[in-house]
Design an enzyme around this catalytic site. Sequence first.
Site, PDB file in Angstrom:
ATOM      1  N   GLY A   7       0.814  -1.208   0.000  1.00 49.53           N
ATOM      2  CA  GLY A   7       0.000   0.000   0.000  1.00 49.53           C
ATOM      3  C   GLY A   7       0.849   1.260   0.000  1.00 49.53           C
ATOM      4  O   GLY A   7       0.396   2.324   0.442  1.00 49.53           O
ATOM      5  N   GLY A  10      -0.393   4.735  -1.336  1.00 46.40           N
ATOM      6  CA  GLY A  10      -1.564   5.347  -0.733  1.00 46.40           C
ATOM      7  C   GLY A  10      -1.241   6.509   0.172  1.00 46.40           C
ATOM      8  O   GLY A  10      -0.089   6.958   0.269  1.00 46.40           O
ATOM      9  N   PHE A  11      -2.246   6.984   0.861  1.00 54.66           N
ATOM     10  CA  PHE A  11      -2.132   8.161   1.719  1.00 54.66           C
ATOM     11  C   PHE A  11      -1.040   7.979   2.777  1.00 54.66           C
ATOM     12  O   PHE A  11      -0.017   8.671   2.783  1.00 54.66           O
ATOM     13  CB  PHE A  11      -3.494   8.433   2.351  1.00 54.66           C
ATOM     14  CG  PHE A  11      -3.499   9.401   3.502  1.00 54.66           C
ATOM     15  CD1 PHE A  11      -2.741  10.566   3.472  1.00 54.66           C
ATOM     16  CD2 PHE A  11      -4.280   9.139   4.629  1.00 54.66           C
ATOM     17  CE1 PHE A  11      -2.758  11.453   4.543  1.00 54.66           C
ATOM     18  CE2 PHE A  11      -4.300  10.023   5.690  1.00 54.66           C
ATOM     19  CZ  PHE A  11      -3.531  11.172   5.650  1.00 54.66           C
ATOM     20  N   ILE A  12      -1.237   7.021   3.668  1.00 55.90           N
ATOM     21  CA  ILE A  12      -0.255   6.817   4.729  1.00 55.90           C
ATOM     22  C   ILE A  12       0.981   6.102   4.191  1.00 55.90           C
ATOM     23  O   ILE A  12       2.120   6.479   4.493  1.00 55.90           O
ATOM     24  CB  ILE A  12      -0.878   6.028   5.890  1.00 55.90           C
ATOM     25  CG1 ILE A  12      -2.019   6.835   6.531  1.00 55.90           C
ATOM     26  CG2 ILE A  12       0.182   5.678   6.946  1.00 55.90           C
ATOM     27  CD1 ILE A  12      -2.809   6.076   7.591  1.00 55.90           C
ATOM     28  N   ASP A  55      -1.594  -7.079  -6.692  1.00 52.77           N
ATOM     29  CA  ASP A  55      -2.642  -7.258  -5.689  1.00 52.77           C
ATOM     30  C   ASP A  55      -2.100  -8.067  -4.516  1.00 52.77           C
ATOM     31  O   ASP A  55      -1.619  -9.197  -4.697  1.00 52.77           O
ATOM     32  CB  ASP A  55      -3.821  -7.985  -6.337  1.00 52.77           C
ATOM     33  CG  ASP A  55      -5.027  -8.117  -5.418  1.00 52.77           C
ATOM     34  OD1 ASP A  55      -4.913  -7.750  -4.227  1.00 52.77           O
ATOM     35  OD2 ASP A  55      -6.074  -8.597  -5.883  1.00 52.77           O
ATOM     36  N   TYR A 180     -15.381  -2.749   8.800  1.00 52.26           N
ATOM     37  CA  TYR A 180     -13.983  -2.350   8.693  1.00 52.26           C
ATOM     38  C   TYR A 180     -13.237  -2.657   9.994  1.00 52.26           C
ATOM     39  O   TYR A 180     -12.135  -3.223   9.982  1.00 52.26           O
ATOM     40  CB  TYR A 180     -13.894  -0.862   8.371  1.00 52.26           C
ATOM     41  CG  TYR A 180     -12.504  -0.288   8.470  1.00 52.26           C
ATOM     42  CD1 TYR A 180     -11.484  -0.734   7.634  1.00 52.26           C
ATOM     43  CD2 TYR A 180     -12.204   0.705   9.402  1.00 52.26           C
ATOM     44  CE1 TYR A 180     -10.197  -0.208   7.725  1.00 52.26           C
ATOM     45  CE2 TYR A 180     -10.926   1.235   9.497  1.00 52.26           C
ATOM     46  CZ  TYR A 180      -9.930   0.774   8.656  1.00 52.26           C
ATOM     47  OH  TYR A 180      -8.670   1.300   8.757  1.00 52.26           O
TER      48      TYR A 180
END
Length: 348
Positions: A7, A10-12, A55, A180
């Site tokens: 990831g 992504g943002f973080i 993925d 979540y």
Amino acid sequence: MKVLVTGGAGFIGSHVVDALVETGHEVIVVDSLEPGAHRLAPDYLNPAAAYHQADVSDPATWLGALAGCDAVCHQAAKVGLGIDFADVRDYVHHNDGGTAAGLWAMHQCGFSGRLVLASSMVVYGEGAYRCVDHGLVRPLPRAEASLAVGQWEPTCPQCQEPLRPSLVDEDALVDPRNVYAATKLHQEHLARSFGREHGVPVTALRYHNVYGPRMPRDTPYAGVAAIFRSAIEAGRAPEVTEDGDQRRDFVHVTDVARANVVALTANEPYDGPLNIASGHPRTVFDLASVLCTTSPVPLVPTVTGAYRLGDVRHVVADPARAAATIGFAAVVHPDDGLAAFARDPLRA
């Protein structure tokens, strides 16, 4: 050190990559660039890292990326409350399935380095509360009948009096109250099981409300800070649910990235969960008000009284254990960070 960051676009994750590169580490990134999170290819990817679009729910992705890695920083996940329960399969596929695939691959290749997992404060459900008469108590889930008439505060399960919010530490009982949250807790459990069987230290960083540049804009899966920002940029007052007095700990993404680096590189790895928070809670209305101050037209947050059954009232962290174990403490105060966030670039 050679670190695999899932990831990492992504943002973080992208901030984690930047922080690792800046401190001299070799970084391998795996990110699917899932269309729901990335409408456009990010323009902020660190050129010093090696990127693989793949993925993480595919074990072959992990087997190819793990070669020679000393540590794994698992950030990849589907985030947010989503739209409704129909999202359950996607959350389980990306979060639980992706983690299981990675742990299986680590087992297959004999991985024995450090594992840092991006977890979340949502695993706690409600935060910690005290009753004047009964001390520290665990409130029951808020009933829809109470929420429908604006009774927002949890009550003592013994005497039904209103409770006082307190700091939640890592020993608090976990009680995920939406899909979540359930998947984040399952990620922790899977990783802990792997760690115990393989002698691998697993540090689960329970992020509180992360904000900062590169947050995705205008999506039901984004954080509340980005949702407010998107409304203000469109000339609309941000809509605050319940009465706006929900308390959260807003922690800047650069602090979160630094926490990951510290967890990966501390002299003694910490095996267990750690709160990653600023230590300076604010209400959701406070957040919306700060962001409104930068609007070119006067805006005031609208308190709607709306609610979502999967939301909790107050979650405020005790960050002491992270400081005592790995030496991490946030440095960006919310008053400064949120004011800057009002102008930070967001991601499409």
